[in-house]
Design an enzyme around this catalytic site. Structure first.
Site, PDB file in Angstrom:
ATOM      1  CE  LYS A 181      -1.594   2.982   1.842  1.00 28.94           C
ATOM      2  NZ  LYS A 181      -1.541   4.456   1.493  1.00 28.94           N
ATOM      3  CD  GLU A 255      11.760   4.262  10.116  1.00 23.87           C
ATOM      4  OE1 GLU A 255      11.686   5.293  10.825  1.00 23.87           O
ATOM      5  OE2 GLU A 255      11.937   4.294   8.895  1.00 23.87           O
ATOM      6  CB  CYS A 289      11.934   9.198   9.567  1.00 23.99           C
ATOM      7  SG  CYS A 289      12.776   7.743   8.899  1.00 23.99           S
ATOM      8  CD  GLU A 388       9.461  13.223  11.778  1.00 23.61           C
ATOM      9  OE1 GLU A 388      10.455  12.555  11.438  1.00 23.61           O
ATOM     10  OE2 GLU A 388       8.313  12.732  11.869  1.00 23.61           O
TER      11      GLU A 388
END
Length: 489
Positions: A181, A255, A289, A388
Site C-alpha cells: 500500500k 518505523e 525520518c 518533527e
C-alpha cells in the site's frame, strides 16, 4: 532519465491479475516542481482492500509460497530483482517526478532499494529456518521459523521504493504473502514492483497492489485477515496502527518519526560542523525520518557555529529537481510546505533566533520550494525542538558540557537516529552508548540498511534490515519428536 511507463495505471494488482478499482476513482499525482498533475493511477477503496486481503489470504493458506523450500523462494526473488534492475531508470525518474527528489541521488536510492531485496536473497542461503536442538523433554527437537502470514506493507512518500523494498524483501524470503500500500502521493514505484512480480512469475496473490487514501488504509489495517502490519510513517499514524494491532494481537513493525540530535564535541571545528549539518539537513529537503534536526553545541561555541552553518546554508542552490546544478529540490507537496511554514512561525513566536532562511526562495514563484533554515539559541522545550518538522530546518541548542548534551539529546519523545561530531572514536563510542536512540553515526547521518534499523521510544517498534529484521516476519515454533522426520534425516 527514462520516464516511467506503466502498463496498467488504471488498474489494481490483486490475486495475480490487473483488476478495475471498485471506486472507479483515480489518484492524481502532482509534481512538486511545477504543481502540475503528471500522472494518474487507480484508487483502491475499502472493498478493494478486502479483495486484496482475501487474495493474499488464499495465496498464503492454500498456495505454494510458504511451503516452498527457501531456495525456491530465493530463486523467484532473484527473477524479481532481475526484472527490477532493468527498470531502475524508470523507478529513479518516478521518484523525481512525484516528490521532487534530485536526479543526482535518485539512482543511488533506487539501487539501494533493489539491494534490499538482493541482501534478503543472500541471507536466504544461510538463515537457519529449521534448527535441530538439544532437549531434555524429547529425543529429537527442532526450532522452526515459519512465516507470520499475510503482511500489509505501508510505505511513506519520501523514499517510497527503498522503504517498500525493505518490507518486501523479508516478507518474501520468510514465505509471507504481502499487500503493498504505497502513499497516494508516490504510487508509481509500487506499480513497477507489481509489474516485475508478474514478469518474474511469482504465484498469484503473493504480491498485491492497492494504492489508497487514509480511510482505505485504515480499513486494511483493521482487516482481521492481516497477520502483520509493517508501517513507516508518522508517529500519529503509527499509534493508531499499533492500537489496532494490539486490539487483536496482530504483529506490527513501526518505523516512525524522529527528532534526532547531533552532539558536537570540542575537537570538531565550526567549519567541519557546518559542512556536515548543512549537508545533512538539505538531503531530500530535510524530509527524512532519521534527519539530524537538533544540533547540540557547547555554549561558548554557539555563535561561532551558528555563523558557520548559516554561511554554509547560503551556499546551497535550491531549484528544480532535474537541474544538475542544484543542491536541494522542493518539498514534496503543498501541505508539507504549509507545515514547514507553520513551524517557522512557531519558532519565532517562542523566542528562537532565525539566523537564515525561513521562507520561499525569491527566484522560484511556482513549486513547493523552501530555503535551508537555521534557528539558533533554541531551548529544548520549544516546539521546533520537540516536534518533527520534516523539512530543511535545523535547531541549534546550546549545552554546558557533554553530560548536559546527552541529557538534552535524550530529552525527547523520539529516539531514531543520532550523531557524534568528533575525531575521537573513543569519545564517539562513549556518547553513542549513552544516547537513547536506535542508530548513531560518527560525524554525520550514517545508515547501513543491511543492519537493523529502527527506533527507541515513540520512534517505533521493531527493526528492519538484516537477520534481526527478518525475524519480525517469522513466528517461532518448537517441535518435540520421538525420532527424526524422514525429510530431515
Amino acid at each position: 532519465m527514462s520516464a516511467p511507463v506503466l502498463r496498467h495505471p488504471d488498474r489494481l494488482f490483486i490475486g495475480g491479475a490487473w483488476v478495475e478499482a471498485h471506486s472507479g476513482r483515480q489518484i492524481e499525482i502532482v509534481s512538486p516542481d511545477t504543481e502540475q498533475v503528471v500522472a494518474r493511477v487507480a484508487e483502491a477503496d475499502e472493498t478493494d482492500m478486502d479483495r486484496a486481503v482475501a487474495a493474499a489470504r488464499k495465496a498464503f493458506d492454500e498456495g505454494p509460497w510458504q511451503w516452498m523450500p527457501p531456495a525456491e523462494r530465493v530463486a523467484a526473488m532473484g527473477r524479481l530483482v532481475e526484472a527490477l534492475r532493468k527498470r531502475e531508470p524508470e523507478i529513479a525518474a518516478a521518484w523525481t517526478q512525484q516528490m521532487g527528489g534530485l536526479t543526482a541521488i535518485a539512482p543511488y536510492l533506487t539501487g539501494r532499494g533493489t539491494q534490499n531485496l538482493q541482501e534478503a536473497i543472500d541471507l536466504g542461503g544461510t538463515f537457519p529456518f529449521i534448527t535441530k536442538v538439544e532437549s531434555k523433554a524429547s529425543p529429537v527437537a527442532y526450532v522452526v521459523h515459519e512465516p507470520v502470514g499475510v503482511v500489509a506493507a505501508i510505505a511513506p512518500w519520501n523514499v517510497p521504493y527503498m522503504i517498500m523494498a525493505a518490507k518486501l524483501a523479508p516478507a518474501l524470503l520468510s514465505g509471507c504473502t504481502i499487500i503493498i500500500k504505497p502513499s497516494p502521493e508516490t504510487p508509481l514505484e509500487a506499480y513497477i514492483i507489481a509489474e516485475c512480480a508478474e514478469e518474474a512469475g511469482l504465484p498469484a496473490g503473493v504480491i498485491n497492489l492497492v494504492p489508497g487514501h487514509r480511510e482505505a488504509s485504515d480499513h486494511l489495517v483493521c482487516n482481521p485477515g492481516v497477520d502483520k502490519v509493517s508501517f513507516t510513517g508518522s508517529t500519529v499514524a503509527g499509534k493508531r496502527i499499533g492500537s489496532v494491532c494490539g486490539s487483536r494481537i496482530a504483529r506490527c513493525t513501526l518505523e516512525l518519526g524522529g527528532k534526532s540530535a547531533a552532539v558536537i564535541l570540542d575537537d570538531f571545528s565550526a567549519e567541519e560542523t557546518a559542512k556536515v549539518l548543512a549537508g545533512a539537513i538539505t538531503l531530500v529537503s530535510g524530509q527524512v525520518c532519521a534527519m539530524l534536526t537538533r544540533a547540540i553545541v557547547p555554549r561558548r561555541r554557539h555563535d561561532e557555529i551558528a555563523h558557520a552553518i548559516a554561511a554554509e546554508m547560503k551556499k546551497v542552490r535550491v531549484g528544480h529537481s532535474d537541474d544538475a546544478s542544484v543542491n536541494m529540490g522542493p518539498l514534496a507537496m503543498q501541505r508539507q510546505l504549509d507545515r514547514v511554514e507553520s513551524y517557522i512561525e512557531k519558532g519565532q513566536k517562542e523566542g528562537a533566533d532565525l539566523v537564515t532562511g525561513g521562507g520561499r526562495p525569491a527566484h522560484l514563484n511556482r513549486g513547493y520550494f523552501f530555503e535551508p533554515t537555521l534557528f539558533a539559541n533554541v531551548s529544548n522545550d520549544m516546539t521546533i525542538a520537540r516536534e518533527e518538522i520534516f523539512g530543511p530546518v535545523l535547531s541549534l541548542i546550546p549545552c554546558d558540557d557533554v553530560d548536559d548534551a546527552i541529557r538534552i539529546a535524550n530529552d525527547s519523545n523520539y529516539g531514531l537516529n543520532g550523531s557524534v561530531l568528533t575525531h575521537d572514536a573513543d569519545a564517539a563510542w562513549k556518547v553513542a552508548r549513552r544516547v537513547r536512540t536506535g542508530n548513531v553515526g560518527q560525524n554525520g547521518m550514517r545508515s547501513d540498511f543491511s543492519l537493523p534499523f529502527g527506533g527507541y521510544k515513540q520512534s517505533g517498534i521493531g527493526r528492519e534490515g538484516g537477520s534481526q529484521g527478518l525475524m519480525h516476519y517469522l513466528e517461532t515454533k518448537t517441535i518435540l519428536l520421538d525420532g527424526a522426520p524422514a525429510e530431515l534425516a
